[in-house]
Design an enzyme around this catalytic site. Structure first.
Site, PDB file in Angstrom:
ATOM      1  N   HIS A   1      -7.451   1.038  -6.398  1.00 37.07           N
ATOM      2  CA  HIS A   1      -7.540   0.121  -5.254  1.00 37.07           C
ATOM      3  C   HIS A   1      -8.069  -1.215  -5.800  1.00 37.07           C
ATOM      4  O   HIS A   1      -9.216  -1.589  -5.550  1.00 37.07           O
ATOM      5  CB  HIS A   1      -8.478   0.720  -4.208  1.00 37.07           C
ATOM      6  CG  HIS A   1      -8.387   0.100  -2.851  1.00 37.07           C
ATOM      7  ND1 HIS A   1      -7.596  -1.012  -2.578  1.00 37.07           N
ATOM      8  CD2 HIS A   1      -8.989   0.424  -1.676  1.00 37.07           C
ATOM      9  CE1 HIS A   1      -7.723  -1.326  -1.308  1.00 37.07           C
ATOM     10  NE2 HIS A   1      -8.554  -0.483  -0.739  1.00 37.07           N
TER      11      HIS A   1
ATOM     12  N   GLN B   1      -9.750  -3.983  -3.614  1.00 31.50           N
ATOM     13  CA  GLN B   1     -11.104  -3.552  -3.221  1.00 31.50           C
ATOM     14  C   GLN B   1     -12.085  -3.844  -4.366  1.00 31.50           C
ATOM     15  O   GLN B   1     -13.189  -4.343  -4.152  1.00 31.50           O
ATOM     16  CB  GLN B   1     -11.082  -2.048  -2.904  1.00 31.50           C
ATOM     17  CG  GLN B   1     -12.423  -1.477  -2.474  1.00 31.50           C
ATOM     18  CD  GLN B   1     -12.798  -1.831  -1.044  1.00 31.50           C
ATOM     19  OE1 GLN B   1     -11.997  -1.709  -0.145  1.00 31.50           O
ATOM     20  NE2 GLN B   1     -14.030  -2.284  -0.842  1.00 31.50           N
TER      21      GLN B   1
ATOM     22  N   ASP C   1     -17.854   6.843  -0.871  1.00 28.39           N
ATOM     23  CA  ASP C   1     -16.555   6.798  -0.192  1.00 28.39           C
ATOM     24  C   ASP C   1     -16.403   8.144   0.523  1.00 28.39           C
ATOM     25  O   ASP C   1     -17.198   9.064   0.293  1.00 28.39           O
ATOM     26  CB  ASP C   1     -15.445   6.593  -1.259  1.00 28.39           C
ATOM     27  CG  ASP C   1     -14.074   6.297  -0.666  1.00 28.39           C
ATOM     28  OD1 ASP C   1     -13.956   6.197   0.577  1.00 28.39           O
ATOM     29  OD2 ASP C   1     -13.107   6.180  -1.451  1.00 28.39           O
TER      30      ASP C   1
ATOM     31  N   ARG D   1     -13.403  -8.831   1.336  1.00 30.58           N
ATOM     32  CA  ARG D   1     -12.009  -8.451   1.065  1.00 30.58           C
ATOM     33  C   ARG D   1     -11.120  -9.674   1.295  1.00 30.58           C
ATOM     34  O   ARG D   1     -10.249  -9.996   0.496  1.00 30.58           O
ATOM     35  CB  ARG D   1     -11.551  -7.305   1.985  1.00 30.58           C
ATOM     36  CG  ARG D   1     -12.269  -5.979   1.815  1.00 30.58           C
ATOM     37  CD  ARG D   1     -12.027  -5.371   0.451  1.00 30.58           C
ATOM     38  NE  ARG D   1     -10.621  -5.299   0.092  1.00 30.58           N
ATOM     39  CZ  ARG D   1      -9.721  -4.439   0.607  1.00 30.58           C
ATOM     40  NH1 ARG D   1     -10.114  -3.514   1.481  1.00 30.58           N
ATOM     41  NH2 ARG D   1      -8.449  -4.458   0.225  1.00 30.58           N
TER      42      ARG D   1
ATOM     43  N   CYS E   1     -16.601   1.220   0.711  1.00 31.70           N
ATOM     44  CA  CYS E   1     -15.343   0.486   0.909  1.00 31.70           C
ATOM     45  C   CYS E   1     -14.923   0.488   2.383  1.00 31.70           C
ATOM     46  O   CYS E   1     -14.177  -0.387   2.797  1.00 31.70           O
ATOM     47  CB  CYS E   1     -14.252   1.093   0.048  1.00 31.70           C
ATOM     48  SG  CYS E   1     -14.109   2.880   0.255  1.00 31.70           S
TER      49      CYS E   1
ATOM     50  N   ARG F   1       0.889  -1.170   0.000  1.00 28.15           N
ATOM     51  CA  ARG F   1       0.000   0.000   0.000  1.00 28.15           C
ATOM     52  C   ARG F   1       0.917   1.206   0.000  1.00 28.15           C
ATOM     53  O   ARG F   1       1.681   1.405   0.952  1.00 28.15           O
ATOM     54  CB  ARG F   1      -0.915   0.008   1.222  1.00 28.15           C
ATOM     55  CG  ARG F   1      -1.648   1.321   1.381  1.00 28.15           C
ATOM     56  CD  ARG F   1      -2.780   1.287   2.360  1.00 28.15           C
ATOM     57  NE  ARG F   1      -3.897   0.530   1.839  1.00 28.15           N
ATOM     58  CZ  ARG F   1      -5.124   0.529   2.379  1.00 28.15           C
ATOM     59  NH1 ARG F   1      -5.367   1.251   3.452  1.00 28.15           N
ATOM     60  NH2 ARG F   1      -6.080  -0.190   1.849  1.00 28.15           N
TER      61      ARG F   1
END
Ligand code: CP
Length: 351
Positions: free
Chosen positions: A132, A135, A238, A309, A280, A105
């Site tokens: 992402h 995700q 988000d 996830r 998310c 990340r």
């Protein structure tokens, strides 16, 4: 030759991504229904580089490796030489010789691309300022598991509400790849057509998504008119301020987004009586979404989305690493000869 790294879902075909979903769902059912853990990554090690905080991504990767019989090592900010005087290229080269697979990340997308380029082992993008993709796969899995009666994924409409974060960009990528109707309902200056939060404006994200649509039959709509949300099967939001960039020019994100872009039960009903809510996470309750929507057991998918996830990351790990190993073709004769040498030494020292 298979794609080595999972940096961007646009590197994979629709069929390959659906194979990953099938793998994820089969392993999810094996483990949840029967307590059968497929130890297909036994003895393998994942190295996890985190330049940013994480709850879901870190726990999912670490647990997924354990579930598959492997092990994960966590490297947070300040715990390895990267970021000090060791270059990204040198770090990638060394770590690629010490672990079987890497995830990162990163603050800036070119860093995860650089890791992949310089590492001998597969690298997974655990989120950058561009996208992402882990995700995305979990979200696709969640939508497939919650399709409206009689609809296939390509028949569905996904409406993203609010700021053009990297999650918004990623959803546009996966939706356009699958042939869905993707809508971004957001204010001018914060629309996905403005390039999202992507720092590297040389990447034409709309051209990528439109190319996907040409193949899949999907559509993309970007608007600041709430009418565009009507008919959405999935309403997604988000946070309003991104994860990386501070508010620009003294602009208050509340002034920009509130109340028009807050997901309320009225907005959900306007989308359609059966529309499902997605996020998310982490969410800023009371800003981009109200409690009533997030906690509605019928409408909210955000909790199953968080769990997925882990299920989808298991599949990404297995898909990448097992393909990579298959292409390397194990030299059984050399391994036999080495094992004989090891046994001889162990015999000499009495073990
Ligand atoms: N959605 C997501 O990536 O969550 P974390 O930042 O907690 O990993």
């Amino acid at each position: 030759m298979a794609v080595k790294d999972y940096i961007d879902t646009n590197d994979f075909t629709k069929e390959e991504l659906l194979d990953m979903i099938e793998l994820a769902q089969s392993m999810k059912a094996m483990i949840k229904e029967g307590g059968r853990y497929p130890l297909i990554l036994k003895d393998r090690t994942l190295g996890m580089i985190f330049q940013q905080v994480s709850t879901r991504t870190r726990i999912s990767f670490e647990t997924a490796m354990t579930d598959l019989g492997g092990h994960a090592q966590f490297f947070g900010p300040g715990t390895i030489q990267l970021g000090g005087h060791e270059t990204l290229e040198d770090t990638a080269r060394v770590m690629g010789s010490l672990v079987d697979i890497l995830m990162a990340r990163v603050n800036r997308h070119p860093d995860v691309v650089g890791l992949a380029k310089n590492s001998a082992v597969p690298v997974i993008n655990g989120m950058s300022d561009f996208n992402h993709p882990t995700q995305e796969l979990g979200d696709l899995m969640t939508m497939i598991e919650n399709l409206p009666e009689g609809k296939k994924i390509e028949d569905c409409k996904l409406a993203f509400v609010g700021d053009a974060t990297q999650v918004c960009v990623s959803l546009m990528f996966i939706a356009s790849k699958m042939g869905m109707d993707f809508v971004h309902f957001g204010p001018e200056g914060h629309q996905v057509t403005d390039g999202g939060l992507v720092v590297d404006k040389t990447v034409d994200i709309m051209a990528v998504a439109e190319e996907n649509c040409k193949v899949s039959g999907g559509t993309i709509t970007v608007s600041d008119d709430v009418e565009c949300v009507k008919g959405a099967d999935f309403v997604y939001t988000d946070v309003w301020y991104g994860l990386y960039d501070a508010e620009e020019g003294g602009e208050s994100y509340m002034d920009v987004f509130y109340p028009k872009y807050q997901v309320t039960m009225d907005m959900m009903d306007f989308a359609g009586p059966g529309s499902k809510f997605m996020h998310c996470l982490p969410a800023t309750r009371g800003e981009e979404v109200v409690d009533e929507v997030m906690d509605d057991p019928e409408r909210s998918l955000c909790w199953v989305e968080a769990e997925n996830r882990k299920h989808s990351i298991r599949a990404i790990l297995a898909y990448l690493l097992l393909q990579h190993e298959a292409e390397r073709k194990a030299d059984e004769a050399a391994a036999d000869e080495a094992e004989a040498r090891m046994s001889a030494v162990l015999a000499r020292i009495g073990k």
